[in-house]
Enzyme design. Structure first.
Site, PDB file in Angstrom:
ATOM      1  N   GLY A 127      12.159  -6.489  -0.999  1.00 20.12           N
ATOM      2  CA  GLY A 127      12.308  -7.632  -0.117  1.00 20.12           C
ATOM      3  C   GLY A 127      10.950  -8.082   0.368  1.00 20.12           C
ATOM      4  N   HIS A 163      15.303 -22.496  -4.640  1.00 23.56           N
ATOM      5  CA  HIS A 163      14.725 -21.169  -4.383  1.00 23.56           C
ATOM      6  C   HIS A 163      15.566 -20.362  -3.406  1.00 23.56           C
ATOM      7  CE1 HIS A 163      11.661 -18.068  -3.569  1.00 23.56           C
ATOM      8  NE2 HIS A 163      12.100 -18.167  -2.317  1.00 23.56           N
ATOM      9  N   SER A 182     -12.704  13.654   5.279  1.00 20.11           N
ATOM     10  CA  SER A 182     -12.417  13.488   6.706  1.00 20.11           C
ATOM     11  C   SER A 182     -10.980  13.873   7.048  1.00 20.11           C
ATOM     12  CB  SER A 182     -12.668  12.037   7.130  1.00 20.11           C
ATOM     13  OG  SER A 182     -14.030  11.697   7.000  1.00 20.11           O
ATOM     14  N   GLU A 236      -4.810   1.673   1.718  1.00 22.04           N
ATOM     15  CA  GLU A 236      -3.838   2.348   2.582  1.00 22.04           C
ATOM     16  C   GLU A 236      -2.409   1.852   2.359  1.00 22.04           C
ATOM     17  OE1 GLU A 236      -7.877   2.363   4.467  1.00 22.04           O
ATOM     18  OE2 GLU A 236      -6.547   0.748   3.739  1.00 22.04           O
TER      19      GLU A 236
END
EC number: 2.2.1.1
Length: 668
Positions: free
Chosen positions: A114, A261, A385, A413
């Site tokens: 989605g 659409h 780290s 990320e």
């Protein structure tokens, strides 16, 4: 016998009719991609509608999930447990056919899509899992893991930044069994994309290292068929098939425009489409001949039976590997897991160490990874780290270490987190991935999707507060921990020492019904003393760490703290105790887990009649009023941080014994 166009038209009219009945939805994409779907699903897709969980099935992901009636139509036509009545309930309460495909509702839906771009990113995760699992378990003459990942995507997916993160990594890793179909129709919600999306997609993906097949007529079955064959023949690179399509194909007046659409076509336009495509059947009516040609149950059962015979031969030749493979795809933990993990926790309690919880996390990974070959770790370019590497880490590369157990995600990320979700959905692995807690913001929606799908993705976040220090407020989390706690079905842990860190990891591994966020410090933390009962109660999310007397009714004050502030609470309690105040300290490493405990346990930790409470956490203060009440006090953050050494910042923002004592005295 029905023609390919007639078989594809079955998708078109089921999609038109369902959207019309629901009075909302997206008919354009299913109508435009129907011819591609017909070729892929009938000529290539390896699946068994009678067993949607067959381990070696091909995976199909609809990244442009707004076109959900495409996959629902495909599942219905090919014989999955999705009836015509289910299609008529499209977008209705408690149906198997929600507005966007959701994992766990309609059988055969591999992932919830989605939010555009996450489907293609999940698909990269599926493909990584397939390739890695194959290299870990396949042996010469015994290929028990051998399937493709197919994904449909549109302009919106490619405009989303996450598609760059995922597709760049997919090319680098040489995911040869990942095949993507780009619905190149030049239309998005606002209209023709010429004004906002003019990328040369072919060159873009070639630059990523993909095999690109351009300019395929998405309404020509022969061209589509040949393109898929070419894609399957390229085994060292992922493939993008660029399909030129017409959105809303078959709608005489709305095709090739944004009008089709995201809205029903309307009764008049559907009638015109029936005439245009020579479809003489009533709404939701599919001729028996078309059903018969679409039905994939017999073919799927034959394919799965052949695989089961291969698995039996594999088990005879490699019995231990076969047993391990079965355990992992069934998501079962090793027989020695419970005892060994508990022994590790007890060892830590008996051998105190004042270390950063990020280091404690690494120690837990070291101990648990030796028990869990299904661990598939990683970091968004912060391994040194986040401390996510362990002695047995084996970074995956395109050719070397394809059987590895660690992914260098790069500075991606959001991509990392959605890829982890794909790995978890695929099965055979428990993914964990790390970054700084501040950069969770980039990945927030993927974390939410893991929770929505109830997937065991383990999100590791270090450098959890102003304790980060000199890097300043751009890198210092304030509201992030609370934001994670507010995601339904996500269990968030912020442990105070090496023991709570190990318990948090253990709980995350054992939790099969959803993801966990594990939050760790940069700075060293003192280890707390605990009785056996207290140690057992860590897993309950909150527990009494410091008693003031035998009688639970006796406290004058309760201090509640998490993570690095637990030590501060204990020191403040000592000062108050010396002044005659009876203080209980509650360590609450996971508010989510604590809130799920039975009422009697919660009352034993936080007696409702003890209303004098102070919460202490180096995060946004507002969250904690649910525990301390409006009459309580919170020592927390109400602003962004500053750039300075950590000890100066903790003093500046009031994380001192003196300030905690002062706040307590305000309500005593």
């Amino acid at each position: 016998m029905a023609t390919r166009r007639e078989l594809a038209n079955a998708i078109r009219f089921l999609s038109m009719d369902a959207v019309q009945k629901a009075k909302s939805g997206h008919p354009g994409a299913p109508m435009g991609m129907a011819d591609i779907a017909e070729v892929l699903w009938r000529d290539f897709l390896k699946h068994n509608p009678s067993n949607p969980h067959w381990a070696d099935r091909d995976r199909f992901i609809l990244s442009n999930g707004h076109g959900s009636m495409l996959i629902y139509s495909l599942l219905h036509l090919s014989g999955y447990d999705l009836s015509i009545e289910d299609l008529k309930q499209f977008r209705q309460l408690h149906s198997k056919t929600p507005g966007h495909p959701e994992y766990g509702y309609a059988p055969g839906v591999e992932t919830t899509t989605g939010p555009l771009g996450q489907g293609i990113t999940n698909a990269v995760g599926f493909a990584i899992a397939e390739k890695t699992l194959a290299h870990q378990f396949n042996r010469p003459g015994h290929e028990i893991v051998d399937h493709h990942t197919y994904v449909f995507l549109g302009d919106g997916c490619l405009m989303e930044g996450i598609s760059h993160e995922a597709c760049s990594l997919a090319g680098t890793l040489g995911l040869g069994k990942l095949i993507a179909f780009y619905d190149d129709n030049n239309i998005s919600i606002d209209g023709h994309v010429d004004g906002w999306f003019t990328d040369d997609t072919q060159k873009r993906f070639e630059a990523y290292g993909w095999h690109v097949i351009p300019a395929v007529d998405g309404h020509n079955p022969e061209q589509i068929l040949e393109a898929v064959k070419q894609a399957q023949a390229e085994t060292t690179k992922p493939t993008l098939i660029i399909c030129k399509t017409i959105i809303g194909y078959g709608s005489p007046n709305k095709a090739n425009s944004h009008d089709c659409h995201g809205a029903p076509l309307g009764d008049d336009e559907i009638a015109a489409a029936r005439e245009f495509l020579k479809w003489e059947h009533a709404p939701f009516e599919i001729p028996a001949e078309i059903y018969a040609q679409w039905d994939a149950k017999e073919k799927g059962q034959v394919a799965e039976k052949a695989w089961e015979e291969k698995l039996a031969a594999y088990a005879k030749a490699y019995p231990e590997l076969a047993a391990e493979f079965t355990r992992r795809v069934n998501a079962e933990l090793p027989a020695n897991w419970a005892a060994e993990s508990q022994a590790f926790i007890e060892h830590l309690q008996a051998n105190p160490a004042n270390i950063a919880s990020r280091k404690a996390s690494q120690n837990a990974i070291e101990a648990y990874a030796k028990l869990l070959p299904e661990f598939l770790g990683g970091s968004a370019d912060l391994a040194s780290s986040n401390l996510t590497l362990w002695s047995g880490s084996k970074p995956i590369r395109a050719v070397e270490n394809a059987d590895g157990n660690y992914i260098n995600y790069g500075v991606r990320e959001f991509g990392m987190s959605a890829i982890m979700n794909g790995i978890a959905l695929h099965g055979g692995f428990i993914p964990y991935g790390a970054t700084f807690l501040m950069f969770m913001e980039y990945a927030h929606n993927a974390v939410r999707m893991a929770a929505l799908m109830k997937q065991r993705s383990l999100f590791v976040y270090t450098h959890d507060s102003i304790g980060l220090g000199e890097d300043g407020p751009t890198h210092q989390p304030v509201e992030q921990t609370s934001a994670l706690r507010l995601i339904p079905n996500l269990e968030t842990w912020r442990p105070c020492d090496q023991v709570e860190s190990a318990v948090a990891w253990k709980a995350a591994v054992e939790r099969k019904e959803g993801p966990s966020a594990l939050i760790f410090t940069r700075q060293n933390l003192a280890q707390m003393d605990r009785t056996a009962e207290q140690l057992a109660n860590v897993a309950r999310g909150g527990y009494v760490l410091r008693h003031c007397c035998e009688n639970q009714n006796c406290p004058d004050l309760i201090l509640i703290a998490t993570g690095s502030e637990v030590e501060l609470a204990m020191k403040a309690a000592d000062v108050l105790d010396a002044e005659g105040v009876k203080v209980r300290v509650v360590s609450m490493p996971s508010t989510n887990v604590f809130d799920k405990q039975d009422a009697a346990y919660r009352e034993s930790v936080l007696p409702s009649h003890i209303t004098k409470r102070v919460a202490i956490e180096a995060g946004i203060a507002d969250f904690w009023y649910k525990y301390v009440g409006f009459e309580g006090r919170v020592v927390g953050m109400n602003s962004f941080g500053e750039s300075a050494p950590a000890d100066q910042l903790f003093k500046l923002f009031g994380f001192t014994v003196e300030n905690v004592v002062a706040k307590a005295k305000e309500i005593l």
